[in-house]
Design a protein around this motif. Sequence first.
Motif, short mmCIF file in Angstrom:
data_model
loop_
_atom_site.label_atom_id
_atom_site.label_comp_id
_atom_site.label_asym_id
_atom_site.label_seq_id
_atom_site.Cartn_x
_atom_site.Cartn_y
_atom_site.Cartn_z
N VAL A 203 9.74 11.83 -5.85
CA VAL A 203 8.55 11.75 -6.70
C VAL A 203 8.02 10.32 -6.72
O VAL A 203 6.80 10.09 -6.66
CB VAL A 203 8.88 12.24 -8.12
N ALA A 204 8.91 9.34 -6.81
CA ALA A 204 8.48 7.94 -6.83
C ALA A 204 7.82 7.55 -5.51
O ALA A 204 6.79 6.87 -5.50
CB ALA A 204 9.67 7.03 -7.13
N LYS A 205 8.41 7.96 -4.39
CA LYS A 205 7.83 7.63 -3.08
C LYS A 205 6.48 8.30 -2.90
O LYS A 205 5.54 7.70 -2.37
CB LYS A 205 8.77 8.07 -1.95
N TRP A 206 6.38 9.55 -3.30
CA TRP A 206 5.13 10.29 -3.11
C TRP A 206 4.00 9.72 -3.97
O TRP A 206 2.85 9.64 -3.54
CB TRP A 206 5.35 11.76 -3.44
N ASN A 207 4.31 9.33 -5.20
CA ASN A 207 3.28 8.88 -6.14
C ASN A 207 2.99 7.39 -6.06
O ASN A 207 2.14 6.90 -6.80
CB ASN A 207 3.68 9.24 -7.57
N GLU A 208 3.70 6.65 -5.22
CA GLU A 208 3.50 5.20 -5.15
C GLU A 208 2.09 4.88 -4.66
O GLU A 208 1.70 5.24 -3.55
CB GLU A 208 4.53 4.57 -4.21
N PHE A 209 1.32 4.23 -5.51
CA PHE A 209 -0.05 3.88 -5.16
C PHE A 209 -0.27 2.38 -5.08
O PHE A 209 -0.84 1.87 -4.11
CB PHE A 209 -1.02 4.47 -6.20
N PHE A 210 0.20 1.64 -6.09
CA PHE A 210 -0.14 0.23 -6.21
C PHE A 210 0.37 -0.58 -5.02
O PHE A 210 -0.38 -1.31 -4.38
CB PHE A 210 0.42 -0.33 -7.52
N LYS A 211 1.66 -0.45 -4.72
CA LYS A 211 2.23 -1.23 -3.62
C LYS A 211 1.69 -0.75 -2.27
O LYS A 211 1.55 -1.54 -1.34
CB LYS A 211 3.75 -1.14 -3.65
N SER A 212 1.38 0.55 -2.17
CA SER A 212 0.81 1.04 -0.91
C SER A 212 -0.56 0.42 -0.65
O SER A 212 -0.91 0.10 0.48
CB SER A 212 0.67 2.57 -0.96
N SER A 213 -1.35 0.25 -1.71
CA SER A 213 -2.68 -0.35 -1.55
C SER A 213 -2.60 -1.82 -1.19
O SER A 213 -3.56 -2.38 -0.66
CB SER A 213 -3.49 -0.17 -2.84
N ILE A 214 -1.45 -2.47 -1.45
CA ILE A 214 -1.29 -3.89 -1.14
C ILE A 214 -0.66 -4.09 0.23
O ILE A 214 -1.12 -4.91 1.03
CB ILE A 214 -0.43 -4.57 -2.22
N PHE A 215 0.40 -3.32 0.53
CA PHE A 215 1.14 -3.51 1.78
C PHE A 215 0.46 -2.83 2.97
O PHE A 215 0.68 -3.23 4.11
CB PHE A 215 2.56 -2.99 1.63
N LEU A 216 -0.32 -1.77 2.73
CA LEU A 216 -0.96 -1.03 3.82
C LEU A 216 -2.47 -1.25 3.74
O LEU A 216 -3.10 -0.91 2.74
CB LEU A 216 -0.64 0.47 3.70
#
Length: 294
Positions: A203-216
Amino acid sequence: MPARRITWSKALIALFLSLVTLTMFIPIVNLIARALSNPGQVHLLRGYELWPRGFSLINFQVVLGNPIVGRALLNSLFITIAGTVLSLLFTSIAAYVLVQKNLVGKTPIMIFLIIIMIFEPGIVQEYMVVKDIHLLDSLWAMVLYRMINVYYLIIMMRFLEDIPDSLTEAAKIDGAGHLTLYTRIVVPLSRIPLVTIGMFYAVAKWNEFFKSSIFLSSPKNTVLQVLLRQFVVEQDTTALVGASDLLKNNNIAQLDFSALKAATIVVAMVPILMLYPVILKHYTRGVMDGGVKE
C-alpha cells in the motif's frame, strides 16, 4: 447449541462499524457509477447516487487507451511488486539477525534504528543520496527507497521471538545453518506477519506520490499517483490525448470531465483493492492453522 445472546453493546458496535463502512463504501460506488455513466447523462447524477445514468465504457477506454496512463500503471506495478518483495526479504532477514541471543552490539543497533525511526532525514539529504548513487529518474530509486521500515522490522522481530527455541535448537543439532533455519523454519512459521507487513509495504509503495514526483522526472518513468494528481487536482487533460476517434466511433460529442476523473481514480484504486481479499484469505487461514485443536 445455545443461541448466541446479542447484547446492546455488541449491537451498538456493529451499528457504528456499519456506518463507518458506509462512509467508505458509498463514495467508491458513486465514483464507479459516475465513471460508467453515459457522458451525455452524467450531469443527471445527484449527490451520492449509486447507480449509473445510462451505461458506457468510454471513460475507461480513454483512460486505459492513453499510452501515458498505461506506462504509468506498469511503472507503479513494477515499483509495488519489486519493492514489496525486496522489503519483505530484507526486513525478515534483518529481523532474524536481530533476534539472535548471541548477537554482539544488539542494544546499540536497536537504539540506532529507533533514532532513525524517530528522526527521519530531510528531503534534501535524501535527494542528494539518490543523486550520488545515480538513481535519479530511475524506477529503482522508488523500489529501494525505504526498503526497510523500522516499525515493521520491530513487529517482525516480536513475531520471531515467539518461535520456540526447541525448534531452532533441534535443527542446529541436525546440522542446520542460519540459511536453513531462515528458509525452513523462520519463513514458514512467519506467514502471518509476512503477509500483514507485505500488505503495509504494498500500500505504501503504490500510494507513494511525493517522493516519486521528486525522484522521477521524465514522462516515461512517471507513476500512476503522480499522473492522477496532475489530472484530478491540476486538471491536466493529458488523458484526453487520442480520444477523438473513440468519441466519433461512439457518437459522443464530448466527455464529461468529472466522469473522466472518476474513471482515472477507479483505475488507480482497483489494483490495490484487489490485494485485500487475497491477504485476508491467507491471514484468516494462518490464524485457523494456529488455533488450538482438541
